[in-house]
Design an enzyme around this catalytic site. Structure first.
Site, PDB file in Angstrom:
ATOM      1  CB  CYS A  52      -0.895  -0.006   1.239  1.00 38.71           C
ATOM      2  SG  CYS A  52      -1.814   1.541   1.446  1.00 38.71           S
ATOM      3  CG  ASP A  59      -2.304  -3.670  -0.745  1.00 35.21           C
ATOM      4  OD1 ASP A  59      -3.034  -3.798   0.248  1.00 35.21           O
ATOM      5  OD2 ASP A  59      -1.948  -2.571  -1.203  1.00 35.21           O
ATOM      6  CB  VAL A  74       5.902 -12.512 -21.945  1.00 38.27           C
ATOM      7  CG1 VAL A  74       4.960 -13.466 -21.268  1.00 38.27           C
ATOM      8  CG2 VAL A  74       6.743 -11.786 -20.907  1.00 38.27           C
ATOM      9  CD  GLU A  75      12.141 -16.363 -19.823  1.00 33.57           C
ATOM     10  OE1 GLU A  75      11.927 -17.528 -19.403  1.00 33.57           O
ATOM     11  OE2 GLU A  75      12.441 -15.397 -19.087  1.00 33.57           O
ATOM     12  CB  SER A  76       7.450 -18.074 -18.152  1.00 32.63           C
ATOM     13  OG  SER A  76       8.419 -19.081 -18.242  1.00 32.63           O
ATOM     14  CG  HIS A  93      -5.534  -2.622  -5.056  1.00 31.09           C
ATOM     15  ND1 HIS A  93      -4.413  -2.978  -4.348  1.00 31.09           N
ATOM     16  CD2 HIS A  93      -6.566  -2.767  -4.202  1.00 31.09           C
ATOM     17  CE1 HIS A  93      -4.765  -3.316  -3.116  1.00 31.09           C
ATOM     18  NE2 HIS A  93      -6.059  -3.192  -2.995  1.00 31.09           N
ATOM     19  CD  GLU A  94      -7.654   1.334  -8.178  1.00 31.56           C
ATOM     20  OE1 GLU A  94      -8.777   1.369  -7.659  1.00 31.56           O
ATOM     21  OE2 GLU A  94      -6.608   1.495  -7.509  1.00 31.56           O
TER      22      GLU A  94
END
Length: 154
Positions: A52, A59, A74-76, A93-94
């Site tokens: 937060c 969070d 995307v390479e994991s 969060h957003e």
């Protein structure tokens, strides 16, 4: 079956320290060996954490990323390290949710991408964040993300 070119990767197969921030995390990509075929790639991070920005308290979220690749995947391992970089990062969060999606879009230029970020309650209120780049491409099978709305205990 085509072999994936991993020659330009810097993290896969190497011991790599966790990045200090999402901004400094290196996201890497590999060529999509099935370019021209529409399919969905899904990444699920059920134990995502950030901080937060006001209190510094942790969070937690369950994040699901779906995308229809174009020329790149995307390479994991780099994605895992990128997501881990949020562990000590303070943001709402957003902001976390949209930043993750936009970084991946910037890297891959996928045909389509969506993120569902299902955040656990802060102050008694869960916050879920959803974003996608546009309509789902025609002919793509897209399963439900399978994350139920937060209902508390039982």
């Amino acid at each position: 079956m085509a072999e994936t070119d991993v020659s330009g990767l810097t993290q896969l197969g190497a011991s790599v320290a966790s990045p200090q921030s999402p901004e400094t995390a290196v996201l890497e990509r590999v060529p999509a060996s099935n370019a021209g075929t529409r399919y969905v790639v899904r990444f699920t991070a059920p134990e995502f954490t950030s901080l937060c920005p006001m209190t510094g308290q942790p969070d937690f979220a369950h994040i699901v990323i779906d995308y229809v690749p174009g020329d790149w995947l995307v390479e994991s391992k780099s994605l895992k390290l990128f997501l881990h970089a949020f562990r000590n990062h303070g943001a709402f969060h957003e902001d976390c949710s949209i930043y993750i999606a936009k970084r991946i879009v910037e890297l891959l230029n996928p045909e389509w991408l969506r993120i569902g970020a299902y955040w656990y309650p802060r102050g008694g209120i869960p916050i879920d964040v959803f974003w996608q780049t546009g309509p789902v491409p025609e002919g793509v099978w897209l399963p439900d993300q399978g994350v139920p709305t937060y209902r508390g205990r039982g």
